[in-house]
Design a protein around this motif. Structure first.
Motif, PDB file in Angstrom:
ATOM      1  N   VAL A  19       0.842  -1.212   0.077  1.00 28.86           N
ATOM      2  CA  VAL A  19      -0.257  -0.169   0.026  1.00 28.86           C
ATOM      3  C   VAL A  19       1.004   1.251  -0.048  1.00 28.86           C
ATOM      4  O   VAL A  19       0.586   2.216  -0.609  1.00 28.86           O
ATOM      5  N   LEU A  20       1.753   1.317   0.850  1.00 24.82           N
ATOM      6  CA  LEU A  20       2.760   2.449   0.839  1.00 24.82           C
ATOM      7  C   LEU A  20       3.530   2.798  -0.329  1.00 24.82           C
ATOM      8  O   LEU A  20       3.477   3.933  -0.808  1.00 24.82           O
ATOM      9  N   HIS A  21       4.056   1.600  -0.802  1.00 22.89           N
ATOM     10  CA  HIS A  21       4.619   1.850  -2.150  1.00 22.89           C
ATOM     11  C   HIS A  21       3.746   2.361  -3.434  1.00 22.89           C
ATOM     12  O   HIS A  21       4.396   3.148  -4.326  1.00 22.89           O
ATOM     13  N   THR A  22       2.674   1.732  -3.379  1.00 26.29           N
ATOM     14  CA  THR A  22       1.667   2.125  -4.347  1.00 26.29           C
ATOM     15  C   THR A  22       1.243   3.633  -4.184  1.00 26.29           C
ATOM     16  O   THR A  22       1.134   4.234  -5.177  1.00 26.29           O
ATOM     17  N   LEU A  23       1.018   3.925  -2.981  1.00 27.03           N
ATOM     18  CA  LEU A  23       0.543   5.391  -2.771  1.00 27.03           C
ATOM     19  C   LEU A  23       1.707   6.227  -3.062  1.00 27.03           C
ATOM     20  O   LEU A  23       1.489   7.285  -3.711  1.00 27.03           O
ATOM     21  N   GLY A  24       2.862   6.051  -2.777  1.00 27.70           N
ATOM     22  CA  GLY A  24       3.825   6.774  -2.722  1.00 27.70           C
ATOM     23  C   GLY A  24       4.390   6.698  -4.662  1.00 27.70           C
ATOM     24  O   GLY A  24       4.620   8.103  -5.111  1.00 27.70           O
ATOM     25  N   ALA A  25       4.239   5.630  -5.296  1.00 27.33           N
ATOM     26  CA  ALA A  25       4.448   5.807  -6.645  1.00 27.33           C
ATOM     27  C   ALA A  25       3.253   6.634  -7.366  1.00 27.33           C
ATOM     28  O   ALA A  25       3.586   7.390  -8.170  1.00 27.33           O
ATOM     29  N   ALA A  26       2.029   6.324  -6.931  1.00 25.95           N
ATOM     30  CA  ALA A  26       0.863   6.921  -7.463  1.00 25.95           C
ATOM     31  C   ALA A  26       0.989   8.398  -7.285  1.00 25.95           C
ATOM     32  O   ALA A  26       0.614   9.343  -8.241  1.00 25.95           O
ATOM     33  N   SER A  27       1.271   8.942  -6.133  1.00 30.94           N
ATOM     34  CA  SER A  27       1.595  10.382  -5.872  1.00 30.94           C
ATOM     35  C   SER A  27       2.470  10.907  -6.432  1.00 30.94           C
ATOM     36  O   SER A  27       2.135  12.155  -7.080  1.00 30.94           O
ATOM     37  N   PHE A  51      10.361  17.351  -7.315  1.00 31.49           N
ATOM     38  CA  PHE A  51      10.871  17.006  -6.094  1.00 31.49           C
ATOM     39  C   PHE A  51      10.140  16.801  -4.869  1.00 31.49           C
ATOM     40  O   PHE A  51      10.340  15.854  -3.966  1.00 31.49           O
ATOM     41  N   THR A  52       9.145  17.523  -4.885  1.00 37.76           N
ATOM     42  CA  THR A  52       7.979  17.205  -3.587  1.00 37.76           C
ATOM     43  C   THR A  52       7.437  15.928  -3.524  1.00 37.76           C
ATOM     44  O   THR A  52       7.368  15.272  -2.726  1.00 37.76           O
ATOM     45  N   GLY A  53       7.230  15.424  -4.864  1.00 38.36           N
ATOM     46  CA  GLY A  53       6.475  14.197  -5.241  1.00 38.36           C
ATOM     47  C   GLY A  53       7.645  12.965  -4.677  1.00 38.36           C
ATOM     48  O   GLY A  53       7.234  12.077  -4.157  1.00 38.36           O
ATOM     49  N   ALA A  54       8.783  13.442  -5.210  1.00 42.32           N
ATOM     50  CA  ALA A  54       9.940  12.153  -4.856  1.00 42.32           C
ATOM     51  C   ALA A  54      10.203  12.101  -3.548  1.00 42.32           C
ATOM     52  O   ALA A  54      10.309  11.100  -2.723  1.00 42.32           O
ATOM     53  N   LEU A  55      10.045  13.412  -2.510  1.00 34.19           N
ATOM     54  CA  LEU A  55      10.155  13.516  -1.104  1.00 34.19           C
ATOM     55  C   LEU A  55       9.289  12.710  -0.542  1.00 34.19           C
ATOM     56  O   LEU A  55       9.440  11.890   0.473  1.00 34.19           O
ATOM     57  N   PHE A  56       7.816  13.061  -1.174  1.00 35.48           N
ATOM     58  CA  PHE A  56       6.832  12.027  -0.516  1.00 35.48           C
ATOM     59  C   PHE A  56       6.816  10.863  -0.503  1.00 35.48           C
ATOM     60  O   PHE A  56       6.526  10.161   0.601  1.00 35.48           O
ATOM     61  N   TRP A  57       7.372  10.325  -1.604  1.00 35.11           N
ATOM     62  CA  TRP A  57       7.468   9.021  -1.959  1.00 35.11           C
ATOM     63  C   TRP A  57       8.603   8.493  -1.075  1.00 35.11           C
ATOM     64  O   TRP A  57       8.574   7.294  -0.654  1.00 35.11           O
ATOM     65  N   GLY A  58       9.602   9.188  -0.844  1.00 35.61           N
ATOM     66  CA  GLY A  58      10.721   8.748   0.063  1.00 35.61           C
ATOM     67  C   GLY A  58      10.236   8.575   1.441  1.00 35.61           C
ATOM     68  O   GLY A  58      10.771   7.676   2.149  1.00 35.61           O
ATOM     69  N   VAL A  59       9.363   9.521   2.088  1.00 35.23           N
ATOM     70  CA  VAL A  59       8.960   9.276   3.284  1.00 35.23           C
ATOM     71  C   VAL A  59       7.938   8.134   3.497  1.00 35.23           C
ATOM     72  O   VAL A  59       8.057   7.332   4.290  1.00 35.23           O
TER      73      VAL A  59
END
Length: 153
Positions: A19-27, A51-59
Motif C-alpha cells: 500500500v505504501l509503495h503504491t501510494l508513493g508511486a501514484a502520488s 522534487f516534492t513528489g519524490a520527497l513524499f515517496w521517500g517518506v
C-alpha cells in the motif's frame, strides 16, 4: 510449538508495504503530471513539484522499510529510522499483545524494543503467525547450549 521457518527468514508487513509503495508511486506520478500540465510555471517550479513528489515517496518508502531478518546468529531489527543487530541470547521474550501496533522484544538488559517488521494492522492473522514463529525461533535458540551463557530463558 508452532512450525519454525528455516533460517534465514525475513518478517515484514507485506500488505502495508504494498500500500505504501503504491501510494508513493501514484502520488509521484500525479504530482509530476500536474507539474507538467500547469501552464505558466518555470522549469524550476516544475522541478520543485517533481522534487516534492519524490520527497513524499521517500517518506512513504521509509515507513515501508521495517523488517526483521533472522539468521542462525540472531536477528536484525530494521525500523523506520534505525536498525539494530541482536544475538539470540539478548532476546528474552517476543510479545504481541492485543492492541499492540507491532511486536516488542524484551531484552536481557531489561529494556523492551519495538520490532516494527511484524504489524497486525492490515494482516492480523499473518502478524500473529509471524510473531509465534519468531517466538519459537527465540525459544529454540535459547535452549541450545551456545545460544546463551547467562542461563536466562
Amino acid at each position: 510449538m508452532p512450525d519454525q521457518p528455516s533460517l534465514p527468514v525475513t518478517f515484514r508487513p507485506g500488505r502495508t508495504r504494498a500500500v505504501l509503495h503504491t501510494l508513493g508511486a501514484a502520488s509521484f506520478v500525479v504530482i509530476t503530471i500536474v507539474a507538467l500540465l500547469l501552464g505558466g510555471l518555470s522549469p524550476g517550479e516544475k522541478a520543485s513539484f517533481v522534487f516534492t513528489g519524490a520527497l513524499f515517496w521517500g517518506v512513504l518508502w521509509l515507513l515501508a522499510r521495517p523488517r526483521i531478518d533472522a539468521d542462525a546468529e540472531g536477528v536484525t531489527v530494521v525500523n523506520v529510522a534505525r536498525s539494530r543487530r541482536l544475538s539470540w541470547a539478548e532476546i528474552v521474550k517476543v510479545n504481541l499483545r492485543p492492541g499492540d501496533p507491532w511486536v516488542f522484544l524484551d531484552l536481557t538488559d531489561g529494556t523492551s524494543m519495538a520490532a516494527m517488521g511484524i504489524q497486525p494492522g492490515m494482516a492480523k492473522a499473518s502478524a500473529i503467525r509471524d510473531a509465534k514463529a519468531l517466538r519459537a525461533l527465540t525459544e529454540t535458540h535459547h535452549s541450545s547450549p551456545r545460544a546463551s551463557n547467562t542461563g536466562e530463558v
